[in-house]
Design a protein around this motif. Structure first.
Motif, PDB file in Angstrom:
ATOM      1  N   UNK A 123     -11.909   0.113   7.281  1.00 19.10           N
ATOM      2  CA  UNK A 123     -11.499  -1.179   7.832  1.00 19.10           C
ATOM      3  C   UNK A 123     -10.099  -1.102   8.449  1.00 19.10           C
ATOM      4  N   UNK A 124      -9.215  -0.349   7.825  1.00 20.97           N
ATOM      5  CA  UNK A 124      -7.866  -0.169   8.389  1.00 20.97           C
ATOM      6  C   UNK A 124      -7.943   0.557   9.727  1.00 20.97           C
ATOM      7  N   UNK A 125      -8.690   1.665   9.760  1.00 17.80           N
ATOM      8  CA  UNK A 125      -8.736   2.459  10.982  1.00 17.80           C
ATOM      9  C   UNK A 125      -9.613   1.826  12.057  1.00 17.80           C
ATOM     10  N   UNK A 126     -10.591   1.050  11.665  1.00 18.11           N
ATOM     11  CA  UNK A 126     -11.352   0.284  12.663  1.00 18.11           C
ATOM     12  C   UNK A 126     -10.420  -0.628  13.439  1.00 18.11           C
ATOM     13  N   UNK A 127      -9.497  -1.291  12.721  1.00 22.90           N
ATOM     14  CA  UNK A 127      -8.527  -2.171  13.372  1.00 22.90           C
ATOM     15  C   UNK A 127      -7.617  -1.367  14.299  1.00 22.90           C
ATOM     16  N   UNK A 128      -7.137  -0.216  13.805  1.00 20.77           N
ATOM     17  CA  UNK A 128      -6.231   0.607  14.612  1.00 20.77           C
ATOM     18  C   UNK A 128      -6.899   1.159  15.861  1.00 20.77           C
ATOM     19  N   UNK A 129      -8.197   1.422  15.779  1.00 20.78           N
ATOM     20  CA  UNK A 129      -8.929   1.932  16.945  1.00 20.78           C
ATOM     21  C   UNK A 129      -9.369   0.818  17.895  1.00 20.78           C
ATOM     22  N   UNK A 130      -9.095  -0.417  17.556  1.00 20.18           N
ATOM     23  CA  UNK A 130      -9.470  -1.528  18.428  1.00 20.18           C
ATOM     24  C   UNK A 130     -10.857  -2.071  18.168  1.00 20.18           C
ATOM     25  N   UNK A 131     -11.389  -1.805  16.983  1.00 18.39           N
ATOM     26  CA  UNK A 131     -12.743  -2.251  16.690  1.00 18.39           C
ATOM     27  C   UNK A 131     -12.825  -3.506  15.837  1.00 18.39           C
ATOM     28  N   UNK A 132     -11.680  -4.156  15.589  1.00 17.08           N
ATOM     29  CA  UNK A 132     -11.677  -5.386  14.802  1.00 17.08           C
ATOM     30  C   UNK A 132     -11.879  -6.551  15.772  1.00 17.08           C
ATOM     31  N   UNK A 133     -13.115  -6.775  16.171  1.00 19.02           N
ATOM     32  CA  UNK A 133     -13.404  -7.776  17.195  1.00 19.02           C
ATOM     33  C   UNK A 133     -13.436  -9.178  16.601  1.00 19.02           C
ATOM     34  N   UNK A 134     -13.072 -10.158  17.424  1.00 12.24           N
ATOM     35  CA  UNK A 134     -13.016 -11.544  16.965  1.00 12.24           C
ATOM     36  C   UNK A 134     -14.396 -12.022  16.518  1.00 12.24           C
ATOM     37  N   UNK A 135     -15.418 -11.822  17.368  1.00 14.17           N
ATOM     38  CA  UNK A 135     -16.781 -12.206  17.008  1.00 14.17           C
ATOM     39  C   UNK A 135     -17.770 -11.154  17.484  1.00 14.17           C
ATOM     40  N   UNK A 136     -18.732 -10.822  16.622  1.00 13.46           N
ATOM     41  CA  UNK A 136     -19.783  -9.862  16.964  1.00 13.46           C
ATOM     42  C   UNK A 136     -21.154 -10.376  16.530  1.00 13.46           C
ATOM     43  N   UNK A 137     -21.283 -11.691  16.399  1.00 16.04           N
ATOM     44  CA  UNK A 137     -22.524 -12.241  15.864  1.00 16.04           C
ATOM     45  C   UNK A 137     -23.769 -11.917  16.682  1.00 16.04           C
ATOM     46  N   UNK A 138     -23.712 -11.814  18.032  1.00 19.91           N
ATOM     47  CA  UNK A 138     -24.949 -11.425  18.726  1.00 19.91           C
ATOM     48  C   UNK A 138     -25.431 -10.033  18.310  1.00 19.91           C
ATOM     49  N   UNK A 139     -24.501  -9.075  18.219  1.00 22.82           N
ATOM     50  CA  UNK A 139     -24.881  -7.725  17.795  1.00 22.82           C
ATOM     51  C   UNK A 139     -25.360  -7.729  16.348  1.00 22.82           C
ATOM     52  N   UNK A 140     -24.706  -8.499  15.491  1.00 21.32           N
ATOM     53  CA  UNK A 140     -25.085  -8.541  14.081  1.00 21.32           C
ATOM     54  C   UNK A 140     -26.471  -9.157  13.909  1.00 21.32           C
TER      55      UNK A 140
END
Length: 367
Positions: free
Chosen positions: A231-248
Motif C-alpha cells: 500500500x505504501x509503494x502503490x501510493x509512491x508509484x502513483x497507483x493510489x487512485x481516487x476512485x476505481x469502482x468501475x474496474x472493481x
C-alpha cells in the motif's frame, strides 16, 4: 494500423460465431455489466475502500492469503512484489524467465524504477526446475514463476515439478512469487485449487482483464506485512487512485460469472486443438493445451492469414483465428488461440469445416 484494427474489431463484433477470443465489448457493454458486480446505488470507493476493498477480500479468500491489495496494473503490482523481496533480503537480484512478463513486456521497469537486476535460471521455454534454481550462481531475493508461461505457449509445470521448484527456491533463501495473471485457468492442469496453488508462493499477482473480462486492475496477495508494504509503494508509484469502482465492479462480475466457467473453457480447448491439428500443415502447442489458450502454426504468410480471417468474418460473419505473426520459418505463421464462451459452441466438426474454408480463402488470397 489503426484502421486495420478498427476493421478487425468491427468484423469480430458483427460475427455470429467466434472460435478464438470473444466478441469485443463496447463501453456500453461494460457499463451494462457493472451491475452484475455490485450495488450501483452504493457509494463509490474513496482511495481504496468500498468495492475495491470487497475485491481485495474476495481474492484473498480465493487464494488463501492473509491479505490482498488492488492495483491499477499488474506491472505496478509485480514491481512492488519484487522490490519487497529485495528490501527484505538485501539482495538486488531476482530470478526471472527471459520470456516472463517483467523481461518482455515492462520496458525493463525492474531496473529503471526498482534498481534491481535479473538472472535467468533457464532459457528453456518453460518455468525453471528445482535443479536449475539450486544451481543459481548468485543469491537472489525472489524466484518468479509465471503460471502459465504465456510467451512459451501458455505452458505449466506439473504439480510435483512446481512443488519441488518452490521448495528449491526457499532452500536458497529466496521468496517465491507467482505471476498469476492467468492463474485462473491453471487449476485443471495442476489439479489443485487456487488456494492450494497460491499456497506454494509467498506472493501472487492476478489480473482481472485477462481471462475474466474485466475493464482493468490487478491484485497482489500475500501476508499482511506484504500488504502494508504494498500500500505504501502503490501510493509512491502513483497507483493510489481516487476512485476505481468501475474496474472493481467489473472484476467482481468476472469472478462471479466467468471464473466458474473457466474449467469448461480448458476442457473444450483440448477438443478445439485436436481438431485444428488435423488441418493441412497445422501444428498446435502444447498438445494437448495446458489451459484454454495455446499456439497454432499454419504454412502461410501472416498477412495472408490475417486477411483471410477478416474476409471470412466480413463475408460469412464467422471469426476463426486472428492475430497471426511471422515466425523464424519463412512462410509459416503463428497465432494464439483462446477458447472462451463463444468457442464452446463449436464442435470438432465445426472447427474442421470452418478451418478448411478459412484455408481456402487464404489460398485464394495467395494466388
Amino acid at each position: 494500423m489503426h484502421d486495420t484494427r478498427q476493421r478487425r474489431l468491427a468484423a469480430q463484433a458483427a460475427s455470429d460465431r467466434i472460435l478464438s477470443g470473444a466478441r469485443p465489448a463496447t463501453m456500453r457493454d461494460h457499463l451494462a455489466a457493472l451491475a452484475a458486480g455490485g450495488d450501483l446505488d452504493g457509494q463509490p470507493d474513496f482511495y481504496g475502500d468500498g468495492p475495491v476493498a470487497t475485491v481485495e477480500e474476495r481474492v484473498a479468500e480465493l487464494l488463501g492469503a492473509e491479505a490482498a491489495v488492488f492495483f491499477p496494473t499488474g506491472t505496478m503490482a509485480q514491481q512492488v512484489a519484487l522490490r519487497y523481496g529485495a528490501d527484505r533480503s538485501g539482495r538486488r537480484t531476482a530470478a526471472l524467465h527471459p520470456l516472463g512478463h517483467q523481461e518482455v513486456h515492462e520496458r525493463h521497469a525492474l531496473a529503471h524504477l526498482g534498481g534491481l537486476r535479473s538472472t535467468w535460471p533457464t532459457t528453456m521455454p518453460r518455468n525453471p526446475t528445482a535443479d536449475e534454481i539450486s544451481a543459481l550462481a548468485e543469491p537472489v531475493s525472489t524466484v518468479v514463476f509465471e503460471l502459465p508461461l504465456r510467451d512459451a505457449g501458455f505452458v505449466l509445470p506439473s504439480w510435483d515439478e512446481l512443488v519441488a521448484a518452490c521448495a528449491a527456491a526457499r532452500a536458497i533463501g529466496a521468496r517465491v512469487h507467482f505471476d498469476g495473471a492467468r492463474i485462473w485457468e491453471s487449476t485443471p492442469y495442476l489439479a489443485h485449487t487456487l488456494s492450494e496453488i497460491a499456497g506454494l508462493a509467498d506472493s501472487t499477482y492476478v489480473s482481472f482483464y485477462k481471462t475474466l473480462g474485466g475493464i482493468s486492475g490487478a491484485v497482489l496477495a500475500g501476508t499482511t506485512e506484504l500488504a502494508a508494504y504494498a500500500r505504501v509503494w502503490r501510493h509512491r508509484y502513483g497507483g493510489q487512485l481516487f476512485q476505481q469502482w468501475p474496474a472493481a465492479l467489473s472484476a467482481l462480475a468476472g469472478l462471479d460469472r466467468v471464473l466458474p466457467r473457466v474449467p469448461e473453457y480448458v476442457r473444450h480447448a483440448r477438443t478445439v486443438a485436436a481438431a485444428l491439428a488435423t488441418l493441412p500443415g497445422a501444428r498446435v502447442y502444447p498438445d494437448p493445451p495446458h489451459t484454454h489458450q495455446f499456439r497454432l502454426w499454419l504454412p502461410h504468410p501472416a498477412k495472408t492469414l490475417n486477411d483471410a480471417a477478416l474476409a471470412l468474418a466480413e463475408k460469412e460473419k464467422v471469426w476463426f483465428v486472428g492475430g497471426w505473426q511471422e515466425t523464424e520459418v519463412p512462410g509459416v505463421s503463428r497465432a494464439e488461440v483462446t477458447v472462451a464462451g463463444p468457442g464452446l459452441e463449436w464442435s470438432a466438426e465445426d472447427v474442421v469445416e470452418i478451418g478448411e474454408r478459412f484455408l481456402h480463402v487464404a489460398g485464394a488470397l495467395r494466388d
